[in-house]
Design a protein around this motif. Sequence first.
Motif, PDB file in Angstrom:
ATOM      1  N   ARG A   1    -107.761  44.678  -2.858  1.00  0.00           N
ATOM      2  CA  ARG A   1    -108.670  43.601  -2.475  1.00  0.00           C
ATOM      3  C   ARG A   1    -110.099  43.895  -2.922  1.00  0.00           C
ATOM      4  NH1 ARG A   1    -110.337  41.656   3.654  1.00  0.00           N
ATOM      5  NH2 ARG A   1    -110.937  39.504   3.109  1.00  0.00           N
ATOM      6  N   TRP A   2    -110.511  45.135  -2.772  1.00  0.00           N
ATOM      7  CA  TRP A   2    -111.861  45.551  -3.175  1.00  0.00           C
ATOM      8  C   TRP A   2    -112.082  45.347  -4.665  1.00  0.00           C
ATOM      9  CZ3 TRP A   2    -112.643  50.159  -6.184  1.00  0.00           C
ATOM     10  CH2 TRP A   2    -113.983  50.474  -6.413  1.00  0.00           C
ATOM     11  N   LEU A   3    -111.158  45.845  -5.490  1.00  0.00           N
ATOM     12  CA  LEU A   3    -111.351  45.774  -6.941  1.00  0.00           C
ATOM     13  C   LEU A   3    -111.222  44.336  -7.441  1.00  0.00           C
ATOM     14  CD1 LEU A   3    -112.031  47.710  -9.217  1.00  0.00           C
ATOM     15  CD2 LEU A   3    -109.576  47.851  -9.739  1.00  0.00           C
ATOM     16  N   ALA A   4    -110.280  43.579  -6.873  1.00  0.00           N
ATOM     17  CA  ALA A   4    -110.118  42.184  -7.294  1.00  0.00           C
ATOM     18  C   ALA A   4    -111.374  41.378  -6.979  1.00  0.00           C
ATOM     19  CB  ALA A   4    -108.906  41.570  -6.607  1.00  0.00           C
ATOM     20  N   ALA A   5    -111.959  41.611  -5.802  1.00  0.00           N
ATOM     21  CA  ALA A   5    -113.170  40.880  -5.437  1.00  0.00           C
ATOM     22  C   ALA A   5    -114.351  41.296  -6.318  1.00  0.00           C
ATOM     23  CB  ALA A   5    -113.500  41.115  -3.969  1.00  0.00           C
ATOM     24  N   ALA A   6    -114.426  42.575  -6.650  1.00  0.00           N
ATOM     25  CA  ALA A   6    -115.525  43.060  -7.483  1.00  0.00           C
ATOM     26  C   ALA A   6    -115.541  42.368  -8.834  1.00  0.00           C
ATOM     27  CB  ALA A   6    -115.421  44.575  -7.658  1.00  0.00           C
ATOM     28  N   TYR A   7    -114.372  41.984  -9.323  1.00  0.00           N
ATOM     29  CA  TYR A   7    -114.300  41.328 -10.632  1.00  0.00           C
ATOM     30  C   TYR A   7    -113.885  39.856 -10.519  1.00  0.00           C
ATOM     31  CZ  TYR A   7    -115.307  45.812 -12.558  1.00  0.00           C
ATOM     32  OH  TYR A   7    -115.938  46.989 -12.861  1.00  0.00           O
ATOM     33  N   SER A   8    -114.192  39.276  -9.374  1.00  0.00           N
ATOM     34  CA  SER A   8    -114.065  37.829  -9.197  1.00  0.00           C
ATOM     35  C   SER A   8    -115.453  37.218  -9.315  1.00  0.00           C
ATOM     36  CB  SER A   8    -113.472  37.506  -7.826  1.00  0.00           C
ATOM     37  OG  SER A   8    -112.166  38.017  -7.701  1.00  0.00           O
ATOM     38  N   ASP A   9    -115.502  35.951  -9.641  1.00  0.00           N
ATOM     39  CA  ASP A   9    -116.786  35.276  -9.793  1.00  0.00           C
ATOM     40  C   ASP A   9    -117.265  34.764  -8.438  1.00  0.00           C
ATOM     41  OD1 ASP A   9    -118.981  34.390 -11.267  1.00  0.00           O
ATOM     42  OD2 ASP A   9    -118.148  32.369 -11.452  1.00  0.00           O
ATOM     43  N   ILE A  10    -117.578  35.702  -7.563  1.00  0.00           N
ATOM     44  CA  ILE A  10    -118.046  35.377  -6.227  1.00  0.00           C
ATOM     45  C   ILE A  10    -119.233  36.279  -5.887  1.00  0.00           C
ATOM     46  CG2 ILE A  10    -115.817  34.560  -5.373  1.00  0.00           C
ATOM     47  CD1 ILE A  10    -115.411  37.271  -4.039  1.00  0.00           C
ATOM     48  N   THR A  11    -120.045  35.816  -4.938  1.00  0.00           N
ATOM     49  CA  THR A  11    -121.141  36.628  -4.421  1.00  0.00           C
ATOM     50  C   THR A  11    -120.605  37.562  -3.345  1.00  0.00           C
ATOM     51  OG1 THR A  11    -122.862  35.003  -4.927  1.00  0.00           O
ATOM     52  CG2 THR A  11    -123.306  36.555  -3.132  1.00  0.00           C
ATOM     53  N   LEU A  12    -120.993  38.815  -3.414  1.00  0.00           N
ATOM     54  CA  LEU A  12    -120.535  39.831  -2.469  1.00  0.00           C
ATOM     55  C   LEU A  12    -121.701  40.216  -1.569  1.00  0.00           C
ATOM     56  CD1 LEU A  12    -118.550  42.021  -5.030  1.00  0.00           C
ATOM     57  CD2 LEU A  12    -117.638  40.235  -3.518  1.00  0.00           C
ATOM     58  N   ILE A  13    -121.582  39.943  -0.274  1.00  0.00           N
ATOM     59  CA  ILE A  13    -122.632  40.257   0.685  1.00  0.00           C
ATOM     60  C   ILE A  13    -122.615  41.757   0.970  1.00  0.00           C
ATOM     61  CG2 ILE A  13    -123.619  39.763   2.944  1.00  0.00           C
ATOM     62  CD1 ILE A  13    -123.536  37.363   1.050  1.00  0.00           C
ATOM     63  N   THR A  14    -123.750  42.399   0.766  1.00  0.00           N
ATOM     64  CA  THR A  14    -123.811  43.852   0.947  1.00  0.00           C
ATOM     65  C   THR A  14    -124.698  44.275   2.115  1.00  0.00           C
ATOM     66  OG1 THR A  14    -125.606  43.916  -0.697  1.00  0.00           O
ATOM     67  CG2 THR A  14    -123.361  44.333  -1.486  1.00  0.00           C
ATOM     68  N   GLN A  15    -125.405  43.316   2.726  1.00  0.00           N
ATOM     69  CA  GLN A  15    -126.287  43.677   3.830  1.00  0.00           C
ATOM     70  C   GLN A  15    -126.566  42.446   4.690  1.00  0.00           C
ATOM     71  OE1 GLN A  15    -130.730  44.128   3.552  1.00  0.00           O
ATOM     72  NE2 GLN A  15    -130.217  46.308   3.414  1.00  0.00           N
ATOM     73  N   PHE A  16    -126.631  42.640   6.000  1.00  0.00           N
ATOM     74  CA  PHE A  16    -127.008  41.586   6.939  1.00  0.00           C
ATOM     75  C   PHE A  16    -128.229  42.042   7.741  1.00  0.00           C
ATOM     76  CE2 PHE A  16    -122.607  40.348   6.239  1.00  0.00           C
ATOM     77  CZ  PHE A  16    -122.654  38.950   6.289  1.00  0.00           C
TER      78      PHE A  16
END
Length: 400
Positions: free
Chosen positions: A75-90
């Motif tokens: 899931r981690w690697l697939a999301a990293a190379y998907s065209d989506i924004t990844l939230i890294t901090q709140f």
Amino acid sequence: MTASKELEADATRLRAHLAQVLAEEGRLVDPAWRKAVETVPRHRFVPGFYLDAEERTQEGLTIWQPVTAERDYDRWLAAAYSDITLITQFDGEEPDWQHAVERYGGAPTSSSTLPSLVVRMWEDADLAQGHGVLEIGTGSGYSTALACERLGSDAVTSIEVDSRRLDQAATTLYSLGHVPDLAVADGLYGYWPCAPYDRIVAACSFRSVPPALIAQTRPGGKILLTLSGWFYGYARVLLTVSGTGTAEGVLLPGTVSFMSARAHAAPAFGNPAHWANALTERGRTARHSPELINAASEKAFHLRFLAQCAIPNAQMITIDDTTHLIDVVSGSVAALTPDDDGWQVRQHGPLPLWDAVEDAIDTWQNAGRPDQSGFGLTITRDGQRVWLGDPSGPSWSLPA
């Protein structure tokens, strides 16, 4: 095959697939940028991130699930190379990815922007070999790495207001052989030590264009940034800077949004019920529905920006069936409530807020309902004006 070699093989395959998909969709046109996407290992910049669990708490808050290689490699690697924004901090809080837990609600304050938008920003800025560029908002460092891959590290300066974010980005960039000029600095003031620049590109949004950015851009140079405000209306603008400290450009089409520069974030306005207590005057039937600016549609996305230009110090919140407009600067307030005749509006204070919004919508309708490409921005020493049609047309002032 060792775990490390397996990861690199998987990542190489997924990078090529991402570039192919973006190219087929027409979102990755320039061969040089495509090569950069195929080369830069995005997964190295996002050891952990949050994904929407597509569930809500009983209070309606979004449930955010932490994702790391240790928790769920695929899931981690697939999301990293998907065209989506990844939230890294709140909320400005740096996560401990070794012990990360689900989050409920919160305001995203840092992310790795979706690759197609990163490339789109670089391409729209009309970058070419030999240009010196200032990037505002290093974030994870992924977009910085793409620029270094395309232009060379010597051409790139990148600044980030959050020192912890910059430390992590710098570590990854240096490990990959990229050595741009990096600094902890507030994008409102640009970065004088490495100025002037041929291009300035901002990965955050501003209520108006910071004057320092114009001063730090070479005559004929360009600034690409996103205008936003307290209505959360957005519009990207590409400005060409003259040699006299002025600039002019057009708004770009599309529905792009970026997190606000932290100093430009909306202030707390308190309890809407307290503001509503001032609405003792009799209301009138509204000419336009608030749904024109708060619906989930592309037209509303654009009109929300226009309404924001008309009343730049107001905020909007809907509670039950009532839409409240609250201006903490002037003390003005308006409320719109549905009835059998459409919408009733009541207003109080020195600025009739909904009147100003309706006048802006009328102007837009009378001009043939253009999209954002029908608008532009002129900056002089007297202020910043968003105009409709041409610089001599109807206009609205951005906040100083």
